[in-house]
Motif scaffolding. Structure first.
Motif, PDB file in Angstrom:
ATOM      1  N   THR A 199      -8.577  15.749   8.307  1.00 23.79           N
ATOM      2  CA  THR A 199      -7.316  16.245   8.426  1.00 23.79           C
ATOM      3  C   THR A 199      -6.197  16.274   7.136  1.00 23.79           C
ATOM      4  OG1 THR A 199      -7.380  15.660  10.714  1.00 23.79           O
ATOM      5  CG2 THR A 199      -5.210  15.478   9.556  1.00 23.79           C
ATOM      6  N   SER A 200      -5.507  17.032   7.060  1.00 27.27           N
ATOM      7  CA  SER A 200      -4.385  17.179   5.925  1.00 27.27           C
ATOM      8  C   SER A 200      -3.916  15.899   5.383  1.00 27.27           C
ATOM      9  CB  SER A 200      -3.485  18.529   6.061  1.00 27.27           C
ATOM     10  OG  SER A 200      -3.940  19.667   6.575  1.00 27.27           O
ATOM     11  N   ALA A 201      -3.806  15.887   3.936  1.00 30.00           N
ATOM     12  CA  ALA A 201      -3.150  14.568   3.588  1.00 30.00           C
ATOM     13  C   ALA A 201      -2.057  14.962   2.670  1.00 30.00           C
ATOM     14  CB  ALA A 201      -4.456  13.834   2.674  1.00 30.00           C
ATOM     15  N   PRO A 202      -0.889  15.054   3.319  1.00 32.91           N
ATOM     16  CA  PRO A 202       0.241  15.388   2.184  1.00 32.91           C
ATOM     17  C   PRO A 202       0.374  14.241   1.322  1.00 32.91           C
ATOM     18  CG  PRO A 202       0.917  15.799   4.655  1.00 32.91           C
ATOM     19  CD  PRO A 202      -0.423  14.926   4.826  1.00 32.91           C
ATOM     20  N   ARG A 203       0.937  14.729   0.240  1.00 28.68           N
ATOM     21  CA  ARG A 203       1.095  13.830  -1.007  1.00 28.68           C
ATOM     22  C   ARG A 203       2.279  12.804  -0.906  1.00 28.68           C
ATOM     23  NH1 ARG A 203      -3.550  12.831  -3.561  1.00 28.68           N
ATOM     24  NH2 ARG A 203      -2.164  12.230  -5.335  1.00 28.68           N
ATOM     25  N   ASP A 204       3.342  13.378  -0.320  1.00 27.25           N
ATOM     26  CA  ASP A 204       4.569  12.826  -0.060  1.00 27.25           C
ATOM     27  C   ASP A 204       4.555  11.770   0.965  1.00 27.25           C
ATOM     28  OD1 ASP A 204       7.326  11.882   0.361  1.00 27.25           O
ATOM     29  OD2 ASP A 204       8.228  13.967   0.151  1.00 27.25           O
ATOM     30  N   PHE A 205       4.764  10.600   0.745  1.00 31.48           N
ATOM     31  CA  PHE A 205       4.531   9.641   1.669  1.00 31.48           C
ATOM     32  C   PHE A 205       5.675   9.508   2.739  1.00 31.48           C
ATOM     33  CE2 PHE A 205       7.838   7.338  -1.119  1.00 31.48           C
ATOM     34  CZ  PHE A 205       8.681   6.804  -0.094  1.00 31.48           C
ATOM     35  N   ARG A 206       6.687  10.293   2.429  1.00 31.43           N
ATOM     36  CA  ARG A 206       7.670  10.344   3.754  1.00 31.43           C
ATOM     37  C   ARG A 206       7.277  11.409   4.808  1.00 31.43           C
ATOM     38  NH1 ARG A 206      12.188  12.090  -0.569  1.00 31.43           N
ATOM     39  NH2 ARG A 206      10.552  13.129  -1.382  1.00 31.43           N
ATOM     40  N   PHE A 236      -1.935 -12.445  -4.640  1.00 30.51           N
ATOM     41  CA  PHE A 236      -2.703 -11.177  -4.158  1.00 30.51           C
ATOM     42  C   PHE A 236      -2.202 -11.169  -2.955  1.00 30.51           C
ATOM     43  CE2 PHE A 236      -5.274  -8.321  -2.178  1.00 30.51           C
ATOM     44  CZ  PHE A 236      -5.149  -7.201  -3.107  1.00 30.51           C
ATOM     45  N   HIS A 237      -1.548  -9.645  -2.570  1.00 29.60           N
ATOM     46  CA  HIS A 237      -1.183  -9.259  -1.220  1.00 29.60           C
ATOM     47  C   HIS A 237      -1.571  -7.919  -0.955  1.00 29.60           C
ATOM     48  CE1 HIS A 237       1.209  -8.523   2.421  1.00 29.60           C
ATOM     49  NE2 HIS A 237       1.126  -9.776   2.652  1.00 29.60           N
ATOM     50  N   HIS A 238      -2.303  -7.464  -0.194  1.00 30.62           N
ATOM     51  CA  HIS A 238      -3.027  -6.141  -0.235  1.00 30.62           C
ATOM     52  C   HIS A 238      -1.811  -5.129   0.102  1.00 30.62           C
ATOM     53  CE1 HIS A 238      -3.169  -6.519   4.315  1.00 30.62           C
ATOM     54  NE2 HIS A 238      -3.364  -5.184   4.044  1.00 30.62           N
ATOM     55  N   ILE A 239      -0.975  -5.518   0.842  1.00 26.26           N
ATOM     56  CA  ILE A 239       0.148  -4.323   1.217  1.00 26.26           C
ATOM     57  C   ILE A 239       0.906  -4.035   0.106  1.00 26.26           C
ATOM     58  CG2 ILE A 239       2.211  -3.999   2.972  1.00 26.26           C
ATOM     59  CD1 ILE A 239       0.947  -5.724   5.013  1.00 26.26           C
ATOM     60  N   HIS A 240       1.407  -5.309  -0.558  1.00 28.94           N
ATOM     61  CA  HIS A 240       2.092  -4.897  -1.978  1.00 28.94           C
ATOM     62  C   HIS A 240       1.288  -4.177  -2.960  1.00 28.94           C
ATOM     63  CE1 HIS A 240       4.791  -5.458  -5.077  1.00 28.94           C
ATOM     64  NE2 HIS A 240       4.097  -6.049  -5.835  1.00 28.94           N
ATOM     65  N   TYR A 241       0.033  -4.617  -3.047  1.00 30.65           N
ATOM     66  CA  TYR A 241      -0.880  -3.694  -3.821  1.00 30.65           C
ATOM     67  C   TYR A 241      -0.895  -2.096  -3.392  1.00 30.65           C
ATOM     68  CZ  TYR A 241      -5.662  -2.294  -5.558  1.00 30.65           C
ATOM     69  OH  TYR A 241      -6.490  -1.530  -6.163  1.00 30.65           O
ATOM     70  N   PHE A 242      -0.986  -2.033  -2.052  1.00 31.76           N
ATOM     71  CA  PHE A 242      -1.142  -0.772  -1.597  1.00 31.76           C
ATOM     72  C   PHE A 242       0.010   0.173  -1.955  1.00 31.76           C
ATOM     73  CE2 PHE A 242      -4.586  -1.480   1.781  1.00 31.76           C
ATOM     74  CZ  PHE A 242      -5.649  -1.453   0.562  1.00 31.76           C
ATOM     75  N   SER A 243       1.282  -0.590  -1.939  1.00 32.04           N
ATOM     76  CA  SER A 243       2.535   0.220  -1.668  1.00 32.04           C
ATOM     77  C   SER A 243       2.989   0.993  -3.066  1.00 32.04           C
ATOM     78  CB  SER A 243       3.603  -0.762  -1.300  1.00 32.04           C
ATOM     79  OG  SER A 243       3.897  -1.838  -2.280  1.00 32.04           O
ATOM     80  N   THR A 300      -5.196   8.547  -1.207  1.00 33.73           N
ATOM     81  CA  THR A 300      -3.633   8.440  -1.209  1.00 33.73           C
ATOM     82  C   THR A 300      -3.324   8.759   0.258  1.00 33.73           C
ATOM     83  OG1 THR A 300      -3.759   9.327  -3.671  1.00 33.73           O
ATOM     84  CG2 THR A 300      -1.793   9.713  -2.239  1.00 33.73           C
ATOM     85  N   GLY A 301      -3.770   9.706   0.888  1.00 34.58           N
ATOM     86  CA  GLY A 301      -3.124   9.755   2.447  1.00 34.58           C
ATOM     87  C   GLY A 301      -3.213   8.373   3.182  1.00 34.58           C
ATOM     88  N   GLY A 302      -4.227   7.819   3.074  1.00 34.18           N
ATOM     89  CA  GLY A 302      -4.111   6.453   3.710  1.00 34.18           C
ATOM     90  C   GLY A 302      -3.220   5.434   3.363  1.00 34.18           C
ATOM     91  N   LEU A 303      -3.237   5.506   1.978  1.00 31.65           N
ATOM     92  CA  LEU A 303      -2.391   4.488   1.437  1.00 31.65           C
ATOM     93  C   LEU A 303      -0.772   4.852   1.691  1.00 31.65           C
ATOM     94  CD1 LEU A 303      -4.017   4.037  -2.056  1.00 31.65           C
ATOM     95  CD2 LEU A 303      -3.966   2.373   0.017  1.00 31.65           C
ATOM     96  N   ASN A 304      -0.697   6.250   2.112  1.00 28.02           N
ATOM     97  CA  ASN A 304       0.878   6.603   2.289  1.00 28.02           C
ATOM     98  C   ASN A 304       1.404   5.938   3.602  1.00 28.02           C
ATOM     99  OD1 ASN A 304       1.357   8.024  -0.042  1.00 28.02           O
ATOM    100  ND2 ASN A 304       0.714   9.790   0.757  1.00 28.02           N
ATOM    101  N   TRP A 305       0.652   5.544   4.537  1.00 24.26           N
ATOM    102  CA  TRP A 305       0.701   4.968   5.641  1.00 24.26           C
ATOM    103  C   TRP A 305       1.463   3.650   5.475  1.00 24.26           C
ATOM    104  CZ3 TRP A 305      -0.170   6.411  10.979  1.00 24.26           C
ATOM    105  CH2 TRP A 305      -0.813   7.328  11.125  1.00 24.26           C
ATOM    106  N   TYR A 306       0.956   2.769   4.245  1.00 26.18           N
ATOM    107  CA  TYR A 306       1.744   1.712   4.000  1.00 26.18           C
ATOM    108  C   TYR A 306       3.060   1.916   3.119  1.00 26.18           C
ATOM    109  CZ  TYR A 306      -2.576  -0.500   4.957  1.00 26.18           C
ATOM    110  OH  TYR A 306      -3.867  -1.101   5.435  1.00 26.18           O
ATOM    111  N   ARG A 307       3.098   2.982   2.228  1.00 25.08           N
ATOM    112  CA  ARG A 307       4.092   3.332   1.523  1.00 25.08           C
ATOM    113  C   ARG A 307       5.509   3.711   2.225  1.00 25.08           C
ATOM    114  NH1 ARG A 307       0.106   5.958  -2.851  1.00 25.08           N
ATOM    115  NH2 ARG A 307      -0.895   3.924  -3.742  1.00 25.08           N
ATOM    116  N   VAL A 308       5.290   4.335   3.577  1.00 27.26           N
ATOM    117  CA  VAL A 308       6.166   4.795   4.409  1.00 27.26           C
ATOM    118  C   VAL A 308       6.685   3.463   5.014  1.00 27.26           C
ATOM    119  CG1 VAL A 308       5.029   5.391   6.322  1.00 27.26           C
ATOM    120  CG2 VAL A 308       7.045   6.754   5.619  1.00 27.26           C
ATOM    121  N   GLY A 309       6.192   2.362   4.959  1.00 27.70           N
ATOM    122  CA  GLY A 309       6.566   1.155   5.872  1.00 27.70           C
ATOM    123  C   GLY A 309       8.025   1.101   5.862  1.00 27.70           C
TER     124      GLY A 309
END
Length: 321
Positions: A65-72, A148-155, A230-239
């Motif tokens: 599935t498409s992976a937009p680069r912009d986390f928003r 270490f905290h994985h959410i902070h690392y991913f963000s 990056t697409g998967g990580l954007n789910w964290y960055r939009v938190g």
């Protein structure tokens, strides 16, 4: 597998890949990160054989599935739009939604905003949306200053992307083991700030495991090697943006029929949903139909103990006929 049908459609402005099998009432299975539709491989056939139409999409940003680069573009309206668009594309007024991790949170959002499109919810592991006083990335950053905290690392844009894209097989093998009933995510917290997730996780035993073969792992490696992380990580960055958007329904109960399946060794139930999460369902749901907790498995329950998960899901689904 021979009865799976792969489809590609333009939905909500992105190209969506999904797998479909069966006919009858619609059941939509939603995965999280780092998963794919393939994480439901043990559920699709049995649910379809029980008389349901099963659809398992690759969620926005992952798989084919498409992976937009912009986390928003991974915020609540975007993901809810994906699910509404999928229902419209399938010609379905509503569906039973089940999911894990980010997939289940997406279903919770949909049930809040468009309950008329949700016949019921079957949550796996993630029992509800946390209502926190601070934005989630702020909380993760505070924890990440201590260890270490994985959410902070991913963000942090560019950091995890680089590390994971360089070693997809190593990351996926380690994270699948760490989040399983045989792993221990909390040991990653023994590592200092600045560690990578790959380095913070323990070495897993060699494959095959009782619930994952080399061939099955290769499917994930191939897909994430092609798409990147990056697409998967954007789910964290939009938190934090999602946290603000969800303020609109904070404190409101979901009204559609609700079922829950958890496991005793799941890190989300143990840590990330506060104290005694199973005792607090009444705060979040007006129509609780069933709660079940399986023994001996971790966060990857639908792959670790597919027979037990299928049995409970089919029991719950049968009550909705």
């Amino acid at each position: 597998m021979s009865e799976w049908t792969h489809r590609f459609s333009r939905i909500n402005g992105i190209d969506v890949h999904y797998v479909e099998q069966g006919s009858g009432p619609l059941v939509v299975l939603l995965h999280g990160f780092p998963h794919l539709w393939f994480s439901w491989r043990h559920q699709i056939g049995p649910i379809a054989d029980a008389g349901f139409r099963v659809v398992a999409p690759d969620m926005r940003g992952m798989g084919r599935t498409s992976a937009p680069r912009d986390f928003r573009q991974y915020d609540v309206p975007s993901i809810t739009g994906d699910l509404l668009g999928l229902l419209d594309h399938l010609g379905a007024e509503k569906a039973i939604f089940s999911g894990l991790d980010f997939g289940m949170f997406s279903a919770y959002d949909l049930a809040h905003l468009h309950p008329e499109r949700v016949a019921a919810l079957i949550g796996l592991q993630n029992p509800f949306i946390n209502w926190t006083e601070k934005p989630p990335l702020t909380l993760a950053a505070e924890a990440g200053r201590e260890h270490f905290h994985h959410i902070h690392y991913f963000s942090e844009p560019g950091v995890a992307d680089r590390d994971l894209d360089a070693a997809p097989r190593r990351f996926l093998t380690k994270v699948f083991h760490t989040l399983s009933g045989a792993g221990d995510y909390l040991r990653t917290w023994d590592h200092p700030p600045g560690a990578t997730y790959i380095d913070a996780m323990e070495e897993p035993p060699p494959l095959p495991w009782p619930w994952l073969t080399e061939t099955e792992l290769e499917f994930y490696v191939e897909n994430y090697s092609a798409s990147g992380f990056t697409g998967g990580l954007n789910w964290y960055r939009v938190g934090d943006l999602r946290w603000r958007q969800r303020k609109a329904f904070e404190g409101r109960k979901i009204t559609v029929p609700y079922f829950f399946i958890g496991s005793e060794n799941d890190i989300d139930l143990a840590v990330f949903h506060g104290r005694d999460p199973l005792e607090r369902f009444g705060q979040f749901y007006a129509d609780i139909r069933g709660v079940r907790v399986l023994e001996g498995v971790g966060h990857m329950m639908q792959m670790e103990r597919p027979g037990a998960v299928n049995e409970v899901m089919l029991e719950f689904l049968d009550t909705l006929r």
